[in-house]
Scaffold this active site. Structure first.
Site, PDB file in Angstrom:
ATOM      1  N   GLY A  21       0.743  -1.054   0.001  1.00 53.40           N
ATOM      2  CA  GLY A  21      -0.009   0.021   0.033  1.00 53.40           C
ATOM      3  C   GLY A  21       0.972   1.347  -0.034  1.00 53.40           C
ATOM      4  O   GLY A  21       2.010   1.056   0.163  1.00 53.40           O
ATOM      5  N   GLY A  23       1.022   5.832   1.026  1.00 56.11           N
ATOM      6  CA  GLY A  23       0.146   7.057   1.341  1.00 56.11           C
ATOM      7  C   GLY A  23       1.116   8.130   0.729  1.00 56.11           C
ATOM      8  O   GLY A  23       2.020   7.989  -0.209  1.00 56.11           O
ATOM      9  N   VAL A  27       4.907   4.268   2.473  1.00 50.69           N
ATOM     10  CA  VAL A  27       4.803   3.123   1.532  1.00 50.69           C
ATOM     11  C   VAL A  27       4.816   1.995   2.605  1.00 50.69           C
ATOM     12  O   VAL A  27       5.554   1.879   3.623  1.00 50.69           O
ATOM     13  CB  VAL A  27       5.695   2.951   0.305  1.00 50.69           C
ATOM     14  CG1 VAL A  27       7.063   2.658   1.098  1.00 50.69           C
ATOM     15  CG2 VAL A  27       5.335   1.761  -0.412  1.00 50.69           C
ATOM     16  N   ASP A 136     -10.477   7.244  14.895  1.00 50.41           N
ATOM     17  CA  ASP A 136     -10.641   7.045  13.516  1.00 50.41           C
ATOM     18  C   ASP A 136     -11.326   5.511  13.079  1.00 50.41           C
ATOM     19  O   ASP A 136     -10.815   5.129  12.288  1.00 50.41           O
ATOM     20  CB  ASP A 136      -9.365   7.084  12.539  1.00 50.41           C
ATOM     21  CG  ASP A 136      -9.939   7.456  10.930  1.00 50.41           C
ATOM     22  OD1 ASP A 136     -11.071   7.973  10.617  1.00 50.41           O
ATOM     23  OD2 ASP A 136      -9.137   7.397   9.979  1.00 50.41           O
TER      24      ASP A 136
END
Length: 558
Positions: A21, A23, A27, A136
């Site tokens: 993934g 961001g 990573v 979150d």
């Protein structure tokens, strides 16, 4: 035990493998510890790009994660600082998102939902015992340890988590994801652990019916709903949910945080701790179908946000996400027939679950129909449903009367939004090029297909069995061995094409694709898939750079 080291290089202890993934500044890659061959997930943060405040957040995340050791929490095993990079080594969780697993199950009941929320509450109770608030909680952060049946649910991503003083309430800033924010955060009141319980209530509501309790395209209206606690249990879907489940939701979605149930109390609720006798065992097919649509919508929003980051790399001054409505796109001249249905008032007529595998047949004279805004009938979530926000400078709210669609992603230098006229023309252009690409596939014309696709095209599609495919070789196999050798009639209908213009040179389109074809016994059939394509314009030419398709493995319908 998680340790922090500044003198040991990460590569001395671990070997890096494929990317999992990515961001904005980090990573995630699979890694193996050399001494034990144990697999982990390494979050690699480029600290050279971080501000002083971001450095503080990174230190806070590592400090919090080191405290937490629970079977329902993704565990931090190592924290290593190097010059320019910081490595956080976590459990490698391979089961994917909980919500995606649920829609793949053959059987799903209220008792299963109880088992899910039980594990989520266990993780929340653990962090609250350590005076940590996650802030979150949402579906994207609920993962499964493995793909094995009965794998544990694990809470992930403590990037917004904070440390609190017991039950004390304070203002820690505007942070979270719109659909899961609590009333006290929206009111900018002091808050604490109860904000996580509110989010659990939203998640439980979705687990039971497949759509959220609060939703609106306009973020301001969404926030008004949340602050008022304006949710209900509409018929017929809630008629089959037990009163005990509704009671737990009501206690979680209590506006006053002081009266809201705690994680420890929720774990003792009969619907949770006595689910074998209290929770219903009836299969909830409608919930699964609604949840599939809810998941698809979340993924679309995530794809758009990711594409915005990619677009900013192409042109930092052109990153502007246009979220205007697509209704009213007029009929165009093209090689395909285009029929428009009347615009509906439905706010979420975007995606629909796949019912059959993709067909194996193609046509000599394919036809493509584009249908806008067909009625879907599924309750929707807000446009911003999966976008995490953190603003400790108290600037998180949308001004009165202003829609979330008027807001833009942060960028170093943004240009004014394109005019409505040029935006509409761009959207027509994207729909047309998408239509041409599908026609190339239906014709088995690999040459035409390659002219419309980027050579490095990436894709997630059923035929790749969940793997990310890069390049054209994977698709070429189907063109050479299947698509070009079939001559049976085929007709493709593109339903509800939603185009998001991203600056001058990028766009994302999402649509439902219906394909009518003749099967091996000569009978007419229809298959359905939900597709998202990301387009990038180079030298005045649009190229498909990424593609995502739902459905069961069959022949590709790129």
């Amino acid at each position: 035990m998680a340790t922090t080291a500044t003198c040991t290089r990460f590569t001395d202890d671990y070997q890096l493998f494929e990317e999992l993934g990515k961001g904005a500044f980090s990573v995630v890659r699979r890694c193996v510890k050399k001494t034990s061959t144990q697999e982990y997930a390494a979050k690699i943060i480029n600290t050279k790009k971080l501000s002083a405040r971001d450095h503080q957040k990174l230190e806070r995340e590592a400090r919090i994660c080191r405290l937490l050791k629970h079977p329902n929490i993704v565990r931090l095993h190592d924290s290593i600082s190097e010059e320019g990079f910081h490595y956080l080594v976590f459990d490698l969780v391979t089961g994917g998102e909980l919500f995606e697993d649920i829609v793949a199950r053959e059987y799903y009941s209220e008792a299963d939902a109880s088992h899910c929320i039980h594990q989520i509450l266990e993780s929340v109770n653990h962090i609250h015992q350590h005076d940590i608030v996650h802030r979150d909680l949402k579906p994207e952060n609920l993962l499964l340890a493995s793909k094995c049946k009965g794998a544990a649910v694990k809470l992930a991503d403590f990037g917004l988590a904070i440390e609190v003083q017991g039950e004390q309430q304070a203002w820690f800033g505007f942070a979270g994801t719109p659909g899961y924010l609590s009333p006290e955060v929206l009111r900018k009141d002091p808050y604490g652990k109860p904000v996580d319980i509110w989010a659990c209530g939203v998640i439980l509501y979705i687990l039971l019916v497949g759509y959220p309790p609060f939703w609106d395209e306009d973020q301001h209206k969404l926030y008004q709903q949340i602050k008022a606690g304006a949710y209900d249990f509409p018929s017929p879907e809630w008629d089959t949910v037990t009163p005990e489940a509704k009671n737990l939701i009501n206690q979680m979605l209590t506006i006053n945080p002081a009266k809201r149930i705690t994680a420890d109390q929720a774990l003792k609720h009969p619907w949770v701790c006595q689910r074998s006798t209290v929770a219903s065992m009836m299969h909830r097919q409608e919930t699964v179908e609604c949840l599939r649509k809810f998941n698809a919508r979340r993924k679309l929003k995530g794809a758009i946000l990711t594409t915005m980051l990619v677009s900013r790399n192409f042109s930092a001054a052109k990153s502007l996400l246009n979220k205007k409505s697509d209704g009213g796109v007029k009929k165009r001249k093209s090689s395909s027939s285009v029929h428009l249905m009347p615009q509906s008032n439905n706010k979420n007529s975007l995606v629909s679950p796949a019912q059959e595998p993709a067909p194996l047949q193609t046509a000599m004279e394919p036809q493509t129909t584009v249908v806008h805004n067909a009625t879907d009938g599924i309750k929707g979530s807000t446009e911003s449903c999966n976008t995490t926000t953190e603003d400790e400078d108290l600037k998180g709210r949308v001004p009165e009367g202003r829609s979330s669609r008027d807001r833009t992603a942060p960028s170093a230098g943004m240009q004014p939004q394109p005019s409505l006229c040029s935006s509409a023309m761009r959207k027509q252009e994207i729909i047309k090029i998408t239509e041409q690409l599908i026609e190339a596939i239906n014709n088995g014309d690999f040459e035409a297909y390659t002219k419309i696709c980027d050579p490095g095209l990436t894709s997630f599609e059923p035929e790749a069995l969940g793997n990310l495919v890069e390049g054209m070789d994977f698709h070429k196999f189907y063109f050479e061995n299947l698509l070009s050798k079939n001559s049976k009639p085929i007709h493709t209908t593109i339903l509800n094409p939603h185009v998001h213009v991203i600056g001058e040179d990028a766009a994302c389109i999402a649509y439902i694709r219906l394909t009518q074809y003749i099967d091996g016994q000569g009978r007419p059939r229809t298959s359905q898939s939900e597709e998202t394509r990301v387009w990038h314009r180079r030298d005045g030419k649009w190229l498909n750079v990424h593609y995502h398709c739902s459905g069961a493995p069959a022949a590709p319908l790129q």
